[in-house]
Design a protein around this motif. Structure first.
Motif, short mmCIF file in Angstrom:
data_model
loop_
_atom_site.label_atom_id
_atom_site.label_comp_id
_atom_site.label_asym_id
_atom_site.label_seq_id
_atom_site.Cartn_x
_atom_site.Cartn_y
_atom_site.Cartn_z
N GLY A 18 -13.27 34.89 -35.15
CA GLY A 18 -13.28 35.73 -33.56
C GLY A 18 -12.15 35.24 -32.82
N THR A 19 -11.70 35.91 -32.08
CA THR A 19 -10.83 35.53 -30.53
C THR A 19 -11.68 35.56 -29.51
OG1 THR A 19 -8.74 36.14 -31.95
CG2 THR A 19 -8.75 35.99 -29.39
N ARG A 20 -11.81 34.79 -28.61
CA ARG A 20 -12.52 34.76 -27.50
C ARG A 20 -11.43 35.20 -26.32
NH1 ARG A 20 -17.20 33.92 -25.41
NH2 ARG A 20 -17.74 32.78 -27.43
N LEU A 21 -11.50 36.66 -25.89
CA LEU A 21 -10.42 36.73 -24.90
C LEU A 21 -11.12 36.90 -23.48
CD1 LEU A 21 -7.83 38.29 -23.95
CD2 LEU A 21 -8.75 40.37 -24.42
N THR A 22 -10.52 36.03 -22.41
CA THR A 22 -10.88 36.22 -21.15
C THR A 22 -9.82 36.69 -20.04
OG1 THR A 22 -12.24 33.99 -21.35
CG2 THR A 22 -11.76 34.61 -19.28
N VAL A 23 -10.16 37.85 -19.37
CA VAL A 23 -8.94 38.18 -18.53
C VAL A 23 -9.53 37.89 -17.13
CG1 VAL A 23 -8.02 40.34 -17.82
CG2 VAL A 23 -8.93 40.15 -20.13
#
Lengths: 116, 107
Positions: A110-115
């Motif tokens: 997975g890629t943890r994306l935080t905006v």
């Protein structure tokens, strides 16, 4: 052998910026899937590829989301003009074929994306 | 799309057998039933798949009654490392894992 790999593992971006998430499936797997998992939630199907074609794009949340696959290998999920609600873990999986439930799907980390 | 319903959480102790039941009343003729396991910060991992009756592998057993409107994942003699979220999946179209069942195994 090598499993499914994804990059980056973590991505922090500012609201409004574009991001690209990469998935390298297991060699020889013709099917590739993208899912999204928000914190504490189940997995939400986004899109799958059979070869380089995406027969079903209905899971993509909005037109800001797009994906492509080349060489029946690497896939890129692109999110344009990111919003805070896009924050999630984006998971990629691959399988030998697209009988979803006939062929085991192997997931990447997975890629943890935080905006922000 | 066949909707699935499973308990939100279950508790067990080491060495016990755990049975997690999933309801899928609208299952279609061509649908298989598949269970995945997910540990924190990892992608899901395939456990078992079946169409009808009983399927057994080195990890678990899957019991499916004749009407296929439900299925039961059976984990024999669970250990602490079996603490995870377990997802039941049915259907070929847009695939949604749902929230799954959080199994907590205590010493």
């Amino acid at each position: 052998g090598a499993g499914v790999s994804q990059s980056p593992s973590n991505k922090v971006t500012e609201k409004g910026k574009d991001v690209e998430l990469r998935c390298d499936p297991i060699s020889g797997h013709t099917a590739l899937y993208w899912y999204r998992q928000r914190l504490g939630q189940g997995l939400e199907f986004l899109i799958y590829f059979q070869g380089n074609s995406a027969p079903d794009k209905s899971g993509l949340p909005s037109d800001r989301f797009s994906a492509e696959r080349t060489g029946e290998s690497v896939s890129t999920l692109t999110i344009q003009r990111t919003q805070q609600e896009d924050s999630a873990v984006y998971l990629c999986a691959s399988s030998l074929d697209t009988g979803f439930l006939s062929y085991e799907q192997y997931f990447g980390p997975g890629t943890r994306l935080t905006v922000t | 799309l066949a909707k699935t319903t499973q308990p939100i959480s279950m508790d067990s102790y080491e060495g016990q057998e755990v049975n997690i039941t999933c309801s899928h009343n609208n299952i279609a003729t061509n649908d298989y039933i598949t269970w995945y396991q997910q540990f924190p910060s990892q992608g899901p991992r395939f456990i078992i798949q079946g169409y009808k009756t009983k399927v057994t592998n080195e990890v678990a057993s899957l019991f499916i009654p004749a009407d296929r409107k439900s299925s039961t994942l059976s984990l024999p003699r669970v250990s602490l490392s079996d603490t995870a979220v377990y997802y039941c999946l049915v259907g070929y179209s847009t695939l949604t894992f749902g929230k799954g069942t959080m199994l907590l195994v205590s010493p």
